[in-house]
Design a protein around this motif. Structure first.
Motif, mmCIF file in Angstrom:
data_model
loop_
_atom_site.group_PDB
_atom_site.id
_atom_site.type_symbol
_atom_site.label_atom_id
_atom_site.label_comp_id
_atom_site.label_asym_id
_atom_site.label_seq_id
_atom_site.Cartn_x
_atom_site.Cartn_y
_atom_site.Cartn_z
ATOM 1 N N GLN A 1 0.639 -1.392 -0.196
ATOM 2 C CA GLN A 1 0.098 0.072 -0.109
ATOM 3 C C GLN A 1 0.788 1.247 0.133
ATOM 4 N N SER A 2 0.350 2.324 -0.875
ATOM 5 C CA SER A 2 1.126 3.632 -0.837
ATOM 6 C C SER A 2 1.456 4.245 0.616
ATOM 7 N N ALA A 3 0.686 4.073 1.511
ATOM 8 C CA ALA A 3 0.905 4.551 2.799
ATOM 9 C C ALA A 3 2.314 3.960 3.684
ATOM 10 N N ILE A 4 2.056 2.459 3.436
ATOM 11 C CA ILE A 4 2.944 1.964 3.956
ATOM 12 C C ILE A 4 4.642 1.868 3.422
ATOM 13 N N ARG A 5 4.300 2.157 2.136
ATOM 14 C CA ARG A 5 5.703 2.085 1.495
ATOM 15 C C ARG A 5 6.239 3.443 1.643
ATOM 16 N N ALA A 6 5.244 4.448 1.897
ATOM 17 C CA ALA A 6 6.032 5.997 2.184
ATOM 18 C C ALA A 6 6.681 6.074 3.549
ATOM 19 N N ALA A 7 5.904 5.279 4.406
ATOM 20 C CA ALA A 7 6.503 5.194 5.666
ATOM 21 C C ALA A 7 8.103 4.632 5.640
ATOM 22 N N ALA A 8 7.828 3.161 4.995
ATOM 23 C CA ALA A 8 9.217 2.525 4.899
ATOM 24 C C ALA A 8 10.268 3.350 4.227
ATOM 25 N N ALA A 9 9.892 4.181 3.096
ATOM 26 C CA ALA A 9 10.837 5.148 2.396
ATOM 27 C C ALA A 9 11.314 6.247 3.376
ATOM 28 N N LYS A 10 10.818 6.696 4.275
ATOM 29 C CA LYS A 10 11.309 7.597 5.171
ATOM 30 C C LYS A 10 12.078 6.918 6.233
ATOM 31 N N LEU A 11 11.806 5.632 6.638
ATOM 32 C CA LEU A 11 12.533 5.033 7.569
ATOM 33 C C LEU A 11 14.024 4.751 7.134
ATOM 34 N N ALA A 12 13.921 4.324 5.572
ATOM 35 C CA ALA A 12 15.148 3.724 5.036
ATOM 36 C C ALA A 12 15.910 4.997 4.838
ATOM 37 N N ALA A 13 15.449 6.400 4.545
ATOM 38 C CA ALA A 13 16.178 7.493 4.438
ATOM 39 C C ALA A 13 16.873 8.320 5.531
ATOM 40 N N GLY A 14 16.632 7.614 7.021
ATOM 41 C CA GLY A 14 16.927 7.961 7.940
ATOM 42 C C GLY A 14 16.255 9.217 8.659
ATOM 43 N N ALA A 15 15.071 9.397 8.314
ATOM 44 C CA ALA A 15 14.337 10.634 8.688
ATOM 45 C C ALA A 15 14.046 10.586 9.864
ATOM 46 N N ILE A 16 14.085 9.625 10.898
ATOM 47 C CA ILE A 16 14.041 9.788 12.246
ATOM 48 C C ILE A 16 14.990 8.878 13.159
ATOM 49 N N GLY A 17 16.318 8.640 12.251
ATOM 50 C CA GLY A 17 17.296 8.046 12.774
ATOM 51 C C GLY A 17 16.806 6.555 13.093
ATOM 52 N N ALA A 18 17.930 5.772 13.930
ATOM 53 C CA ALA A 18 17.409 4.284 13.966
ATOM 54 C C ALA A 18 16.144 4.064 14.945
ATOM 55 N N PRO A 19 15.127 3.365 14.164
ATOM 56 C CA PRO A 19 14.155 3.140 15.054
ATOM 57 C C PRO A 19 14.279 1.993 16.364
ATOM 58 N N PHE A 20 13.487 2.225 17.443
ATOM 59 C CA PHE A 20 13.770 1.417 18.530
ATOM 60 C C PHE A 20 12.322 0.963 18.917
ATOM 61 N N TRP A 21 11.092 1.599 18.605
ATOM 62 C CA TRP A 21 10.078 1.092 18.804
ATOM 63 C C TRP A 21 8.976 1.535 17.989
ATOM 64 N N GLY A 22 7.849 0.452 17.751
ATOM 65 C CA GLY A 22 6.967 0.742 16.669
ATOM 66 C C GLY A 22 5.603 -0.018 16.993
ATOM 67 N N ARG A 23 4.605 0.674 16.497
ATOM 68 C CA ARG A 23 3.420 0.021 16.699
ATOM 69 C C ARG A 23 2.407 -0.101 15.429
#
Length: 377
Positions: free
Chosen positions: A126-148
């Motif tokens: 889905q476009s929304a999930i892919r957009a979030a994954a792209a931001k994570l891969a680009a380092g938009a929030i640094g290294a993730p440590f928690w998610g829901r």
């Protein structure tokens, strides 16, 4: 051109056939289903010339490159082994298998035949999930440590799929599989998992609420929760919502598929952007709801002024509705009319969302999301 056959013309077959029609380089040339009425309906709707009431007969008569298995879970293992034995690649509907032993046998059959075996998992595309994954891969929030990863709804799924109310296992194998796959897509494979389930709706047999705590091989801890017993003023179906914390900021995918990123190391301002805009409008097939609400490509929240005490405060707005002189009398006449009662529904239902029956979702969109990016239920 790859030639494929679809096995199963039931509830989700239309989604699959719509999707295959949009995939360049592949086409469905034959259909198989034991129900002649469903077979004839799919043939007439999609113009597929060759039909079979037996999957084995279709595999013998046709020269196929792959089969798309869109049947219920009990038939998956024999059909996968049949297709692998015929030397064709296989895409199998989820849930993949009723047991781990069956799943391993299906994988072994495909490996022995040297053929690709895939499982239908479309939420990660889905476009929304892919957009979030792209931001994570680009380092938009640094290294993730928690998610829901959350999917909570009161949508009536039983009317279109009545067997969901009678199965001994429900939400984990029907919806939870998707939510778990999104968590794996975002954070990596799971090394430790604990979960609780509960049945809230007394009219169904299986569980309709599940919550899991996952530890991923990347070090991320995530909470996966899904529910078909949640009553909300605004129905969120079919949206999957995200909350992700990273070393440098946070990412939120909220209702309406609004993607909000806050990064303390780059800017004190939060960036709020639609999920479609984050990927580029032309690159994704969006849900109709997402298209209708998609704002300008990027909007920034206003910067707070450093000396707020010197800024003149605005007067609070009068909550009463404004009326012009021309409409004043007409509005007063409306106010004197007694309110009419609204009849929502008198039909018995296993589950009815607050606010009445919800329109059916677009099968065409679901199908395009399924196959256009490589990969329902």
């Amino acid at each position: 051109m790859l030639r494929g056959g679809l096995i199963g013309c039931g509830f989700f077959a239309a989604n699959h056939l719509h999707a295959w029609a949009d995939v360049p380089g592949a086409e469905i040339v034959a259909l198989a289903d034991r129900n002649p009425a469903r077979l004839a309906e799919a043939q007439a709707r999609f113009g597929i010339g060759r039909t079979y009431t037996d999957a084995a007969g279709m595999l013998r008569a046709e020269r196929l490159d792959f089969v798309d298995i869109a049947t219920t879970v009990a038939s998956h293992r024999p059909l996968v082994e049949l297709a692998a034995g015929a030397g064709v690649h296989v895409i199998c509907q989820k849930p993949f298998a009723p047991s781990l032993a069956d799943a391993r046998s299906m994988v072994a059959a495909a490996d022995a035949a040297g053929r690709v075996l895939m499982v239908h998992e479309n939420f990660r595309w889905q476009s929304a999930i892919r957009a979030a994954a792209a931001k994570l891969a680009a380092g938009a929030i640094g290294a993730p440590f928690w998610g829901r990863v959350s999917f909570r709804s009161g949508f009536d799924v039983y009317s279109g799929q009545p067997y969901l109310a009678t199965d001994p296992r429900f939400i984990v194998q029907d919806l939870g599989i998707h939510i778990l796959d999104v968590a794996r897509f975002l954070f990596g494979d799971v090394v430790r998992l604990s979960a609780t389930t509960r049945r809230v709706n007394p009219r169904i047999r299986g569980e309709d609420v599940a919550t899991g705590l996952l530890v991923h091989d990347s070090g991320v801890t995530s909470v996966v929760d899904c529910s078909y017993a949640t009553r909300r003023a605004r129905e969120a179906f079919p949206e999957t919502l995200l909350e992700i914390d990273g070393a440098d900021g946070t990412l939120r995918l909220d209702a309406g598929y609004r993607l909000t990123i806050e990064n303390s190391s780059r800017s004190p301002r939060a960036r709020r952007v639609s999920a479609a805009a984050a990927l580029g409008r032309a690159a994704v097939a969006q849900h109709p709801r997402e298209r209708a609400r998609d704002p300008a490509p990027l909007r920034r929240l206003p910067r707070q002024r450093p000396h707020a005490g010197n800024v003149r405060r605005r007067q609070p707005r009068d909550p009463r509705p404004r009326r012009s002189r021309l409409c004043l009398g007409r509005c007063r006449r409306r106010e004197r009319r007694p309110a009419r009662a609204r009849l929502i529904s008198t039909r018995p239902a296993l589950c009815r969302p607050a606010g009445g029956d919800r329109p059916r979702s677009s099968g065409r969109w679901h199908g395009r999301a399924l196959m256009s990016r490589g990969g329902d239920s």
